[in-house]
Design an enzyme around this catalytic site. Sequence first.
Site, PDB file in Angstrom:
ATOM      1  N   THR A  86       0.874  -1.191   0.000  1.00 46.17           N
ATOM      2  CA  THR A  86       0.000   0.000   0.000  1.00 46.17           C
ATOM      3  C   THR A  86       0.907   1.235   0.000  1.00 46.17           C
ATOM      4  OG1 THR A  86      -0.146  -0.248   2.426  1.00 46.17           O
ATOM      5  CG2 THR A  86      -2.027  -1.002   1.132  1.00 46.17           C
ATOM      6  N   GLU A 151      -0.599  -5.499  10.882  1.00 46.59           N
ATOM      7  CA  GLU A 151       0.613  -6.226  11.277  1.00 46.59           C
ATOM      8  C   GLU A 151       1.628  -5.243  11.864  1.00 46.59           C
ATOM      9  OE1 GLU A 151       1.369  -9.473  11.528  1.00 46.59           O
ATOM     10  OE2 GLU A 151       3.105  -8.517  12.443  1.00 46.59           O
ATOM     11  N   PHE A 152       2.256  -5.646  12.965  1.00 50.28           N
ATOM     12  CA  PHE A 152       3.191  -4.747  13.661  1.00 50.28           C
ATOM     13  C   PHE A 152       4.639  -5.230  13.607  1.00 50.28           C
ATOM     14  CE2 PHE A 152      -1.005  -4.247  15.552  1.00 50.28           C
ATOM     15  CZ  PHE A 152      -1.180  -2.874  15.458  1.00 50.28           C
ATOM     16  N   LYS A 207      -3.237   0.964  13.665  1.00 50.19           N
ATOM     17  CA  LYS A 207      -1.973   0.751  12.943  1.00 50.19           C
ATOM     18  C   LYS A 207      -1.299   2.090  12.616  1.00 50.19           C
ATOM     19  CE  LYS A 207       1.339  -0.955  10.726  1.00 50.19           C
ATOM     20  NZ  LYS A 207       2.435  -1.652  11.399  1.00 50.19           N
ATOM     21  N   ASN A 211       2.262   3.573  14.336  1.00 50.61           N
ATOM     22  CA  ASN A 211       3.454   3.944  13.561  1.00 50.61           C
ATOM     23  C   ASN A 211       3.752   5.434  13.696  1.00 50.61           C
ATOM     24  OD1 ASN A 211       4.205   1.461  12.696  1.00 50.61           O
ATOM     25  ND2 ASN A 211       3.635   1.732  10.557  1.00 50.61           N
ATOM     26  N   LEU A 253      14.146   5.508  21.235  1.00 53.28           N
ATOM     27  CA  LEU A 253      14.738   6.790  21.625  1.00 53.28           C
ATOM     28  C   LEU A 253      16.188   6.864  21.146  1.00 53.28           C
ATOM     29  CD1 LEU A 253      13.329   7.411  25.242  1.00 53.28           C
ATOM     30  CD2 LEU A 253      12.732   8.612  23.126  1.00 53.28           C
ATOM     31  N   GLY A 260      13.445   5.915   8.307  1.00 53.54           N
ATOM     32  CA  GLY A 260      13.134   5.575   6.912  1.00 53.54           C
ATOM     33  C   GLY A 260      12.353   4.284   6.902  1.00 53.54           C
ATOM     34  N   CYS A 263       7.535   1.741   6.016  1.00 53.95           N
ATOM     35  CA  CYS A 263       6.307   2.025   6.767  1.00 53.95           C
ATOM     36  C   CYS A 263       6.205   3.444   7.315  1.00 53.95           C
ATOM     37  CB  CYS A 263       6.160   1.017   7.904  1.00 53.95           C
ATOM     38  SG  CYS A 263       5.851  -0.643   7.281  1.00 53.95           S
ATOM     39  N   LYS A 324      17.700   0.292   7.968  1.00 58.35           N
ATOM     40  CA  LYS A 324      18.047  -0.229   9.294  1.00 58.35           C
ATOM     41  C   LYS A 324      18.850  -1.511   9.059  1.00 58.35           C
ATOM     42  CE  LYS A 324      14.936  -2.573  11.637  1.00 58.35           C
ATOM     43  NZ  LYS A 324      13.697  -3.013  12.313  1.00 58.35           N
TER      44      LYS A 324
HETATM   45  P1  NAD Z   1       6.055  -5.925  -0.419  1.00 55.63           P
HETATM   46  O1  NAD Z   1       6.086  -4.883  -1.451  1.00 55.63           O
HETATM   47  O2  NAD Z   1       7.331  -6.474   0.133  1.00 55.63           O
HETATM   48  O3  NAD Z   1       5.208  -7.190  -0.944  1.00 55.63           O
HETATM   49  C1  NAD Z   1       3.955  -7.090  -1.541  1.00 55.63           C
HETATM   50  C2  NAD Z   1       3.776  -8.302  -2.461  1.00 55.63           C
HETATM   51  O4  NAD Z   1       2.423  -8.359  -2.905  1.00 55.63           O
HETATM   52  C3  NAD Z   1       4.638  -8.264  -3.733  1.00 55.63           C
HETATM   53  O5  NAD Z   1       5.401  -9.443  -3.836  1.00 55.63           O
HETATM   54  C4  NAD Z   1       3.601  -8.163  -4.877  1.00 55.63           C
HETATM   55  O6  NAD Z   1       4.016  -8.819  -6.058  1.00 55.63           O
HETATM   56  C5  NAD Z   1       2.415  -8.834  -4.239  1.00 55.63           C
HETATM   57  N1  NAD Z   1       1.110  -8.532  -4.862  1.00 55.63           N
HETATM   58  C6  NAD Z   1       0.602  -7.326  -5.237  1.00 55.63           C
HETATM   59  N2  NAD Z   1      -0.637  -7.476  -5.724  1.00 55.63           N
HETATM   60  C7  NAD Z   1      -0.946  -8.809  -5.641  1.00 55.63           C
HETATM   61  C8  NAD Z   1      -2.079  -9.587  -5.992  1.00 55.63           C
HETATM   62  N3  NAD Z   1      -3.191  -9.053  -6.506  1.00 55.63           N
HETATM   63  N4  NAD Z   1      -2.018 -10.917  -5.779  1.00 55.63           N
HETATM   64  C9  NAD Z   1      -0.932 -11.499  -5.266  1.00 55.63           C
HETATM   65  N5  NAD Z   1       0.183 -10.803  -4.910  1.00 55.63           N
HETATM   66  C10 NAD Z   1       0.177  -9.466  -5.110  1.00 55.63           C
HETATM   67  O7  NAD Z   1       5.166  -5.329   0.768  1.00 55.63           O
HETATM   68  P2  NAD Z   1       5.354  -5.530   2.350  1.00 55.63           P
HETATM   69  O8  NAD Z   1       6.505  -4.757   2.847  1.00 55.63           O
HETATM   70  O9  NAD Z   1       5.249  -6.981   2.665  1.00 55.63           O
HETATM   71  O10 NAD Z   1       4.044  -4.782   2.880  1.00 55.63           O
HETATM   72  C11 NAD Z   1       2.758  -5.316   2.666  1.00 55.63           C
HETATM   73  C12 NAD Z   1       1.783  -4.530   3.510  1.00 55.63           C
HETATM   74  O11 NAD Z   1       2.065  -4.716   4.894  1.00 55.63           O
HETATM   75  C13 NAD Z   1       1.821  -3.010   3.293  1.00 55.63           C
HETATM   76  O12 NAD Z   1       0.528  -2.495   3.435  1.00 55.63           O
HETATM   77  C14 NAD Z   1       2.700  -2.520   4.426  1.00 55.63           C
HETATM   78  O13 NAD Z   1       2.435  -1.192   4.797  1.00 55.63           O
HETATM   79  C15 NAD Z   1       2.303  -3.461   5.538  1.00 55.63           C
HETATM   80  N6  NAD Z   1       3.334  -3.666   6.564  1.00 55.63           N
HETATM   81  C16 NAD Z   1       4.640  -3.796   6.191  1.00 55.63           C
HETATM   82  C17 NAD Z   1       5.612  -4.032   7.178  1.00 55.63           C
HETATM   83  C18 NAD Z   1       7.069  -4.164   6.817  1.00 55.63           C
HETATM   84  O14 NAD Z   1       7.884  -4.171   7.716  1.00 55.63           O
HETATM   85  N7  NAD Z   1       7.425  -4.287   5.538  1.00 55.63           N
HETATM   86  C19 NAD Z   1       5.223  -4.151   8.515  1.00 55.63           C
HETATM   87  C20 NAD Z   1       3.872  -4.034   8.835  1.00 55.63           C
HETATM   88  C21 NAD Z   1       2.931  -3.796   7.853  1.00 55.63           C
HETATM   89  C1  UDX Z   2       8.148  -0.226  11.679  1.00 60.16           C
HETATM   90  C2  UDX Z   2       7.394  -0.480  12.992  1.00 60.16           C
HETATM   91  O1  UDX Z   2       8.330  -0.520  14.081  1.00 60.16           O
HETATM   92  C3  UDX Z   2       6.638  -1.788  12.907  1.00 60.16           C
HETATM   93  O2  UDX Z   2       5.868  -1.977  14.091  1.00 60.16           O
HETATM   94  C4  UDX Z   2       5.700  -1.742  11.696  1.00 60.16           C
HETATM   95  O3  UDX Z   2       5.007  -2.950  11.570  1.00 60.16           O
HETATM   96  C5  UDX Z   2       6.481  -1.449  10.426  1.00 60.16           C
HETATM   97  O4  UDX Z   2       7.234  -0.227  10.598  1.00 60.16           O
HETATM   98  P1  UDX Z   2      10.371  -1.124  10.527  1.00 60.16           P
HETATM   99  O5  UDX Z   2      10.143  -0.017   9.565  1.00 60.16           O
HETATM  100  O6  UDX Z   2      10.648  -2.486  10.015  1.00 60.16           O
HETATM  101  O7  UDX Z   2       9.112  -1.264  11.514  1.00 60.16           O
HETATM  102  O8  UDX Z   2      11.613  -0.742  11.461  1.00 60.16           O
HETATM  103  P2  UDX Z   2      11.813   0.099  12.793  1.00 60.16           P
HETATM  104  O9  UDX Z   2      12.700  -0.684  13.676  1.00 60.16           O
HETATM  105  O10 UDX Z   2      10.571   0.603  13.383  1.00 60.16           O
HETATM  106  O11 UDX Z   2      12.652   1.353  12.249  1.00 60.16           O
HETATM  107  C6  UDX Z   2      12.087   2.317  11.378  1.00 60.16           C
HETATM  108  C7  UDX Z   2      13.053   3.453  11.179  1.00 60.16           C
HETATM  109  O12 UDX Z   2      13.205   4.205  12.394  1.00 60.16           O
HETATM  110  C8  UDX Z   2      14.462   3.022  10.773  1.00 60.16           C
HETATM  111  O13 UDX Z   2      14.968   3.900   9.805  1.00 60.16           O
HETATM  112  C9  UDX Z   2      15.245   3.119  12.069  1.00 60.16           C
HETATM  113  O14 UDX Z   2      16.617   3.341  11.877  1.00 60.16           O
HETATM  114  C10 UDX Z   2      14.580   4.326  12.715  1.00 60.16           C
HETATM  115  N1  UDX Z   2      14.726   4.326  14.188  1.00 60.16           N
HETATM  116  C11 UDX Z   2      14.115   3.371  14.929  1.00 60.16           C
HETATM  117  C12 UDX Z   2      15.459   5.332  14.789  1.00 60.16           C
HETATM  118  O15 UDX Z   2      16.020   6.221  14.124  1.00 60.16           O
HETATM  119  N2  UDX Z   2      15.548   5.327  16.168  1.00 60.16           N
HETATM  120  C13 UDX Z   2      14.957   4.383  16.946  1.00 60.16           C
HETATM  121  O16 UDX Z   2      15.087   4.473  18.180  1.00 60.16           O
HETATM  122  C14 UDX Z   2      14.225   3.375  16.320  1.00 60.16           C
END
Ligand code: NAD
Ligand code: UDX
Length: 434
Positions: A86, A151-152, A207, A211, A253, A260, A263, A324
């Site tokens: 998304t 998802e967290f 969610k 974040n 902190l 970056g 998310c 990260k």
């Molecule tokens: P991603 O880009 O890594 O993966 C998404 C996958 O979905 C891709 O492989 C794509 O090909 C596939 N896809 C798209 N449309 C499809 C369809 N119609 N059928 C089947 N597959 C399809 O994304 P992600 O990082 O896993 O994030 C997914 C969602 O979860 C986002 O909304 C994101 O915000 C959320 N989220 C991500 C994280 C994270 O740490 N990456 C954590 C929590 C929540």
């Molecule tokens: C985040 C949320 O933590 C997670 O719950 C959600 O599901 C997805 O987004 P993620 O992006 O994988 O997870 O990593 P996170 O450890 O949260 O770090 C995000 C960014 O913040 C990174 O660039 C990291 O370097 C930065 N960060 C994190 C800081 O600069 N300081 C901190 O104390 C913690």
Amino acid sequence: MRLTMIGTGYVGLVSGACFSEFGHHVTCVDINPERIDTLNAGGIPIFEPGLDDLVKRSVSAGRLKFTTDIKEGVDGADAVFIAVGTPSRRGDGHADLSYVYEAARQIASNVTGPCVIVNKSTVPVGTARAVEKIVAEVAPPHQVEIASNPEFLREGSAINDFTHPDRVVVGVNSDFARQTMREVYRPLFLRETPIFFTGWESAELIKYAANSFLAVKIGFINEIADLCEKVGGDVKDVAKGIGMDRRIGDKFLNPGPGYGGSCFPKDTLALLKTAEDYEAPVTIVTATVDANNNRKHAMVDRVVNACGGNVSGKTIGILGLTFKPNTDDMRDSPSLEIIPALQKLGAKIRAYDPEGRHQAEPMLPGVEFADGAYEAVEGAAAVVLITEWNEFRALDLRRIKANLAEPVFVDLRNVYIPSEMRELGFTYSSIGRS
Ligand code: NAD
Ligand code: UDX
């Protein structure tokens, strides 16, 4: 239970593998045939610690499989999770929901029995209702209910986060969805994980609020770090001192070059768009987003100052490119702002990242990629540590210094101790420590 995961990215693949480890039978579907081919050939398309072993175990136990065929994927499923991207919509910052809606349409068109469609993707308030409408339009011949299950997990510690979460949030508006989701998460419930049921809107907002709150916390400590530098304080002590207050907590902190990742940047923006749409401003998040954008430019100034005010024609060695450690994900990494800005000022960049190179290379034209930390700093006017990978925590600093043309070390993650770096003869710059 039979579960389906639509999307095999960082969330879909980790969730699918963990659910199958719990004993569920999981089919992961992706529209990207290369991803599915890689998975079916025993490979893992992303870098996430521990994921390869987990996937191998569940595949050989016959509980996890991969396909591009949606029909095969949802056949007999009790719950179908949408875990597609998304991203920020180009131009306006709203979450792009086209992948979610397309997935919902495909699921509804192929279900073979009663089931729950679960939004695991991060989606704005109103999406569960919109998915319900899509299902009604398709009119499947079976009962299909909707749940919102944000998802967290964090990248780099995704498996532990998924299997040992602080809580599971589930938005429902039917008993069928509630019962199904209770069954899905029974293995965690037995571990006494709180399963928190709410309505759809609250689950969706939880969610974004979570974040955004974490982003605010990081933004706050980054600004306190700047203040520490001005007044002669040490941000590590300040963070520790406030973090010992349990109302504040010691997590998130750590000051740095700005948050970056896939998310925080997009989700803070999407929350602001929802706030704008509903005329309920969240100004604290607006300020955080602005401060975080400005911060990356401030990091560039920091490097330039450390190099005596000019980087033109100089080589800068970069350690760490991903947003990260312990991930290969380059999405919205601070390095993507810092490096091009330094190049614009005439610097030559040589960079090393343990896992990020394959994603980083096409995103960072003109950068020379090194095979290790010591090679990256060879003949450089400064080394800049952007990502705190473990292998950068115990560098042979004498060797780093010997390889550098100038002993300038800019540490954007406070990995090293200022007094020790000075003793070693470095001109050392870190964050929030005067
Ligand atoms: P991603 O880009 O890594 O993966 C998404 C996958 O979905 C891709 O492989 C794509 O090909 C596939 N896809 C798209 N449309 C499809 C369809 N119609 N059928 C089947 N597959 C399809 O994304 P992600 O990082 O896993 O994030 C997914 C969602 O979860 C986002 O909304 C994101 O915000 C959320 N989220 C991500 C994280 C994270 O740490 N990456 C954590 C929590 C929540
Ligand atoms: C985040 C949320 O933590 C997670 O719950 C959600 O599901 C997805 O987004 P993620 O992006 O994988 O997870 O990593 P996170 O450890 O949260 O770090 C995000 C960014 O913040 C990174 O660039 C990291 O370097 C930065 N960060 C994190 C800081 O600069 N300081 C901190 O104390 C913690």
